[in-house]
Design a protein around this motif. Structure first.
Motif, PDB file in Angstrom:
ATOM      1  N   ALA A   1      35.856  38.500  31.972  1.00 15.97           N
ATOM      2  CA  ALA A   1      35.975  37.316  31.579  1.00 15.97           C
ATOM      3  C   ALA A   1      37.011  36.515  31.645  1.00 15.97           C
ATOM      4  O   ALA A   1      37.021  35.322  32.117  1.00 15.97           O
ATOM      5  CB  ALA A   1      35.382  37.430  29.996  1.00 15.97           C
ATOM      6  N   ASP A   2      38.221  36.840  31.345  1.00 11.40           N
ATOM      7  CA  ASP A   2      39.483  36.351  31.415  1.00 11.40           C
ATOM      8  C   ASP A   2      39.536  35.914  32.891  1.00 11.40           C
ATOM      9  O   ASP A   2      40.315  34.930  33.501  1.00 11.40           O
ATOM     10  CB  ASP A   2      40.712  37.243  30.767  1.00 11.40           C
ATOM     11  N   LEU A   3      39.420  36.983  33.771  1.00 12.64           N
ATOM     12  CA  LEU A   3      39.716  36.790  35.070  1.00 12.64           C
ATOM     13  C   LEU A   3      38.641  35.455  35.581  1.00 12.64           C
ATOM     14  O   LEU A   3      39.119  34.484  36.571  1.00 12.64           O
ATOM     15  CB  LEU A   3      39.408  37.862  35.874  1.00 12.64           C
ATOM     16  N   GLN A   4      37.539  35.641  35.201  1.00 15.37           N
ATOM     17  CA  GLN A   4      36.901  34.342  35.886  1.00 15.37           C
ATOM     18  C   GLN A   4      37.336  32.933  34.968  1.00 15.37           C
ATOM     19  O   GLN A   4      36.938  31.982  35.753  1.00 15.37           O
ATOM     20  CB  GLN A   4      35.231  34.842  35.172  1.00 15.37           C
ATOM     21  N   VAL A   5      37.599  32.893  33.836  1.00 19.37           N
ATOM     22  CA  VAL A   5      38.043  31.819  33.454  1.00 19.37           C
ATOM     23  C   VAL A   5      39.306  31.281  34.238  1.00 19.37           C
ATOM     24  O   VAL A   5      39.484  30.346  34.401  1.00 19.37           O
ATOM     25  CB  VAL A   5      38.400  32.090  31.781  1.00 19.37           C
TER      26      VAL A   5
ATOM     27  N   ARG B   1      47.426  31.481  44.385  1.00 20.64           N
ATOM     28  CA  ARG B   1      46.789  31.915  43.240  1.00 20.64           C
ATOM     29  C   ARG B   1      45.173  32.091  43.421  1.00 20.64           C
ATOM     30  O   ARG B   1      44.818  33.048  42.924  1.00 20.64           O
ATOM     31  CB  ARG B   1      47.070  30.967  41.943  1.00 20.64           C
ATOM     32  N   SER B   2      44.728  31.062  44.183  1.00 26.22           N
ATOM     33  CA  SER B   2      43.218  31.123  44.539  1.00 26.22           C
ATOM     34  C   SER B   2      43.027  32.271  45.176  1.00 26.22           C
ATOM     35  O   SER B   2      41.841  32.871  45.096  1.00 26.22           O
ATOM     36  CB  SER B   2      42.800  29.796  45.213  1.00 26.22           C
ATOM     37  N   VAL B   3      43.771  32.603  46.274  1.00 26.05           N
ATOM     38  CA  VAL B   3      43.752  33.686  47.202  1.00 26.05           C
ATOM     39  C   VAL B   3      43.772  35.155  46.491  1.00 26.05           C
ATOM     40  O   VAL B   3      42.906  35.928  46.679  1.00 26.05           O
ATOM     41  CB  VAL B   3      44.578  33.715  48.383  1.00 26.05           C
ATOM     42  N   GLU B   4      44.755  35.008  45.680  1.00 24.36           N
ATOM     43  CA  GLU B   4      44.890  36.421  44.793  1.00 24.36           C
ATOM     44  C   GLU B   4      43.675  36.608  43.747  1.00 24.36           C
ATOM     45  O   GLU B   4      43.266  37.750  43.723  1.00 24.36           O
ATOM     46  CB  GLU B   4      46.183  36.175  43.859  1.00 24.36           C
ATOM     47  N   LEU B   5      43.114  35.489  43.177  1.00 23.34           N
ATOM     48  CA  LEU B   5      42.051  35.677  42.255  1.00 23.34           C
ATOM     49  C   LEU B   5      40.830  36.038  43.040  1.00 23.34           C
ATOM     50  O   LEU B   5      40.127  37.133  42.923  1.00 23.34           O
ATOM     51  CB  LEU B   5      41.721  34.379  41.301  1.00 23.34           C
ATOM     52  N   ALA B   6      40.549  35.337  44.387  1.00 18.40           N
ATOM     53  CA  ALA B   6      39.436  35.669  45.225  1.00 18.40           C
ATOM     54  C   ALA B   6      39.484  37.445  45.537  1.00 18.40           C
ATOM     55  O   ALA B   6      38.554  38.070  45.462  1.00 18.40           O
ATOM     56  CB  ALA B   6      39.411  34.978  46.364  1.00 18.40           C
TER      57      ALA B   6
ATOM     58  N   THR C   1      45.107  42.821  37.647  1.00 19.11           N
ATOM     59  CA  THR C   1      43.954  43.955  37.206  1.00 19.11           C
ATOM     60  C   THR C   1      44.038  44.291  35.709  1.00 19.11           C
ATOM     61  O   THR C   1      43.139  45.039  35.208  1.00 19.11           O
ATOM     62  CB  THR C   1      44.288  45.333  38.065  1.00 19.11           C
ATOM     63  N   ALA C   2      45.086  43.795  34.930  1.00 22.51           N
ATOM     64  CA  ALA C   2      45.266  44.006  33.707  1.00 22.51           C
ATOM     65  C   ALA C   2      44.348  43.141  32.796  1.00 22.51           C
ATOM     66  O   ALA C   2      43.832  43.484  31.463  1.00 22.51           O
ATOM     67  CB  ALA C   2      46.575  43.992  33.041  1.00 22.51           C
ATOM     68  N   LEU C   3      43.521  42.054  33.435  1.00 25.09           N
ATOM     69  CA  LEU C   3      42.746  41.242  32.894  1.00 25.09           C
ATOM     70  C   LEU C   3      41.305  41.596  32.762  1.00 25.09           C
ATOM     71  O   LEU C   3      40.848  42.362  33.609  1.00 25.09           O
ATOM     72  CB  LEU C   3      42.562  39.987  33.617  1.00 25.09           C
TER      73      LEU C   3
END
Length: 112
Positions: free
Chosen positions: A67-71, A98-103, A62-64
């Motif tokens: 754009a940084d999250l998408q990268v 990590r993939s699940v967290e990002l999604a 949540t701190a990102l």
């Protein structure tokens, strides 16, 4: 006054005293050969386009910024693709997590 003159094709041109037209000669543009552009130093590939399971991963997504999250999502997705193609066992479990967290974070931001 109207005058008639034959042009280089043999056709006749008609012009009046008010519209006297002289043939316009256009010289080809003279250009100097372009000098090669100075070579910029090759960009370093740190960070790479993939994020290995051994590399650092932010604890708080949540701190990102978006754009940084998408990268980061792109790098994880590329790592998953690489692992599926090169490792018979499939991706590393940390990369899958990590993939699940990002999604989940991206979905949360889409609905906010």
């Amino acid at each position: 006054m109207t005058t008639t003159a034959a042009d280089h094709t043999g056709r006749h041109q008609h012009s009046t005293a008010h519209e006297q037209t002289a043939p316009t000669l256009v010289a080809p543009a003279l250009t100097a050969p372009m000098a090669p552009a100075p070579m910029a130093p090759a960009p370093t590939r740190t960070p790479g386009s993939r994020l290995d399971a051994a590399e650092d991963f932010p604890e708080d997504l949540t701190a990102l910024g978006m754009a940084d999250l998408q990268v980061l999502h792109s790098r994880i997705t590329r790592q998953l693709d690489h692992d599926y193609l090169t490792d018979p066992a499939g991706p590393h479990p940390a990369t899958m997590d990590r993939s699940v967290e990002l999604a989940a974070e991206l979905d949360a931001r889409d609905t906010a």
